[in-house]
Design an enzyme around this catalytic site. Structure first.
Site, PDB file in Angstrom:
ATOM      1  N   CYS A  61      59.756  12.637 -33.430  1.00 53.56           N
ATOM      2  CA  CYS A  61      58.831  13.226 -32.455  1.00 53.56           C
ATOM      3  C   CYS A  61      59.036  14.720 -32.287  1.00 53.56           C
ATOM      4  O   CYS A  61      58.239  15.378 -31.615  1.00 53.56           O
ATOM      5  CB  CYS A  61      58.971  12.509 -31.123  1.00 53.56           C
ATOM      6  SG  CYS A  61      58.444  10.806 -31.259  1.00 53.56           S
ATOM      7  N   PHE A 117      52.930   3.698 -29.539  1.00 53.99           N
ATOM      8  CA  PHE A 117      52.572   4.729 -30.522  1.00 53.99           C
ATOM      9  C   PHE A 117      51.129   4.602 -31.014  1.00 53.99           C
ATOM     10  O   PHE A 117      50.580   3.500 -31.084  1.00 53.99           O
ATOM     11  CB  PHE A 117      53.533   4.687 -31.715  1.00 53.99           C
ATOM     12  CG  PHE A 117      54.884   5.286 -31.403  1.00 53.99           C
ATOM     13  CD1 PHE A 117      55.218   6.555 -31.849  1.00 53.99           C
ATOM     14  CD2 PHE A 117      55.810   4.604 -30.639  1.00 53.99           C
ATOM     15  CE1 PHE A 117      56.456   7.127 -31.556  1.00 53.99           C
ATOM     16  CE2 PHE A 117      57.053   5.157 -30.332  1.00 53.99           C
ATOM     17  CZ  PHE A 117      57.377   6.425 -30.795  1.00 53.99           C
ATOM     18  N   HIS A 176      56.675  16.524 -24.921  1.00 48.90           N
ATOM     19  CA  HIS A 176      56.265  15.425 -25.804  1.00 48.90           C
ATOM     20  C   HIS A 176      56.089  14.135 -24.987  1.00 48.90           C
ATOM     21  O   HIS A 176      57.031  13.680 -24.319  1.00 48.90           O
ATOM     22  CB  HIS A 176      57.306  15.200 -26.897  1.00 48.90           C
ATOM     23  CG  HIS A 176      57.090  13.909 -27.631  1.00 48.90           C
ATOM     24  ND1 HIS A 176      55.947  13.659 -28.346  1.00 48.90           N
ATOM     25  CD2 HIS A 176      57.842  12.788 -27.720  1.00 48.90           C
ATOM     26  CE1 HIS A 176      56.015  12.439 -28.844  1.00 48.90           C
ATOM     27  NE2 HIS A 176      57.150  11.888 -28.484  1.00 48.90           N
ATOM     28  N   ASN A 196      51.780   7.650 -27.502  1.00 50.82           N
ATOM     29  CA  ASN A 196      52.812   8.519 -28.086  1.00 50.82           C
ATOM     30  C   ASN A 196      52.418   8.778 -29.538  1.00 50.82           C
ATOM     31  O   ASN A 196      52.385   7.842 -30.346  1.00 50.82           O
ATOM     32  CB  ASN A 196      54.173   7.805 -28.004  1.00 50.82           C
ATOM     33  CG  ASN A 196      55.310   8.608 -28.615  1.00 50.82           C
ATOM     34  OD1 ASN A 196      55.094   9.527 -29.408  1.00 50.82           O
ATOM     35  ND2 ASN A 196      56.536   8.250 -28.257  1.00 50.82           N
TER      36      ASN A 196
END
Ligand SMILES: CC(C)(COP(=O)(O)OP(=O)(O)OC[C@H]1O[C@@H](n2cnc3c(N)ncnc32)[C@H](O)[C@@H]1OP(=O)(O)O)[C@@H](O)C(=O)NCCC(=O)NCCSC(=O)CC(=O)O
Length: 362
Positions: free
Chosen positions: A165, A216, A319, A352
């Site tokens: 990430c 994700f 993030h 994500n």
């Protein structure tokens, strides 16, 4: 915030700080609402008999604060490649061959948007930095990306793999150095990740699989970076910037640090069954204590000891690893509600996105 001071390079030219000149993002078109994800996932992986795991998946999805996510067309892919859900069969070859075409295509769509916003022809891009954890080839996704965008054959390619990430941040750090040390350079940065690299069926012995599948999504982001002279917003390395170029964000400083004893907290392995990634349940708590000191060190490196001590004075793009990660950062820095709005918006609308994310307006 003070602007960087212009210095003189080895050839006596004015050297200046890098800036982001344009941003583009893209996603595959297949969208799954988060409230339907558990049903969808247990159906396509033929795992509906695992009732307790499905109930756990529903709990995680409800707590994810994600509304929807975008994916490469998985149903069609799973019909053609049953090995993607059967962990007894090796699946790395299938994952690699699908990602070799799909992932650079989404990245090229993001880059085409960045180039259109930038306003100059793609042929003016001198450097390409491409970053992904979704597949590895030689030549890599960078070359396919350059070809899709019709970049010049002499484009200087830097390929970065398996940065997880932090991939987009690492690529921006490299682009900043390139832009500041190469006269007149324009750098295209592209970062993309697709969940196909780690998609697999649920298993009682691997609860982390549920976290990966629940959080994700697939995406790509691209940025054009170039050097601009301090404070004017109108020059590139001592030359008048092309009239169409507009610096959006100055890149004052880029740095990286490792939280002590965190080496196993976000660990991944590339295996015959694709990328196996195990985010530690301790991750949100692990970053809470050291995050402020990490930021103090970064800001001192950027502004000297006179930097702001009120974190609410800054714009934030953290993030969006998961709601617990954002809550931890918000609590540790005593941020006002809404300061992580850009990150929470991306998490809610896309999930994500691993390395391939860019902040969107809240
Ligand atoms: C997963 C969550 C949305 C769950 O929300 P809550 O914490 O509010 O709820 P909760 O504690 O009741 O957790 C719900 C269920 O998930 C389980 N659970 C939570 N975290 C887990 C983990 N890391 N591995 C395995 N299981 C986990 C809990 O035990 C619980 O099971 P049960 O219900 O059976 O008791 C949140 O914890 C979160 O945002 N976690 C951070 C996710 C993360 O690590 N992201 C970073 C990915 S890595 C990354 O982004 C960087 C990189 O790749 O480099």
């Amino acid at each position: 915030m003070p602007l960087p001071i212009a210095t003189v390079d080895a050839k006596g030219r004015q050297a200046h700080g890098a800036a982001v000149l344009a941003i583009g993002t893209a996603n595959p078109t297949s969208c799954v609402p988060q409230e339907e994800y558990a049903d969808w996932y247990f159906r396509v992986t033929k795992s509906e008999h695992l009732r307790e795991l499905k109930a756990k998946m529903e709990r995680i999805c409800q707590k994810s604060r994600i509304k929807k996510r975008y994916f490469h067309d998985m149903e069609d892919t799973l019909l053609k490649h049953p090995e993607l859900v059967d962990s007894a069969l090796p699946s790395l070859d299938a994952r690699q061959s699908i990602l070799a075409s799909t992932m650079p295509e989404v990245a090229a769509a993001a880059a085409a948007r960045a180039i259109a916003e930038w306003g100059r022809p793609a042929a003016d891009i001198i450097h390409l930095v491409f970053s992904t954890s979704s597949g590895a080839h030689m030549p890599g996704a960078d070359l396919r990306h350059a070809s899709l965008l019709d970049l010049r054959p002499t484009v200087q390619r830097t390929m970065m793999y398996m940065n997880g990430c932090s991939a987009a941040s690492a690529a921006l750090r490299v682009a900043k150095d390139i832009a500041e040390n190469n006269h007149g350079a324009r750098v295209l940065v592209a970062a993309a990740d697709h969940t196909l690299i780690n998609f697999r069926a649920p298993h009682e012995d691997h609860p982390e699989t549920l976290i990966m599948q629940a959080l994700f999504g697939d995406s790509a982001a691209a940025v054009i970076v170039g050097s601009v002279s301090s404070g004017t917003g109108g020059h590139a390395n001592g030359h008048q910037m092309s009239g169409v170029e507009h610096p959006l964000f100055e890149m004052l400083s880029a740095s990286q640090t490792v939280v002590p004893n965190s080496e196993d907290a976000a660990a991944g392995k590339l295996t015959e069954d694709g990328l196996v990634f195990c985010p530690s349940p301790k991750m949100p708590a692990l970053l809470r204590q050291p995050v402020e000191q990490c930021l103090v060190d970064a800001v001192i490196g950027m502004l000297g000891s006179g930097g702001s001590s009120n974190w609410n004075d800054l714009f934030w793009a953290v993030h969006p690893g998961g709601p617990a990660i954002l809550d931890s950062v918000e609590a540790a820095l005593a941020l006002a509600p809404g300061k992580l709005g850009a990150s929470r918006h991306v998490l809610s609308e896309y999930g994500n996105l691993a390395g391939g994310w860019a902040p969107a307006p809240a």
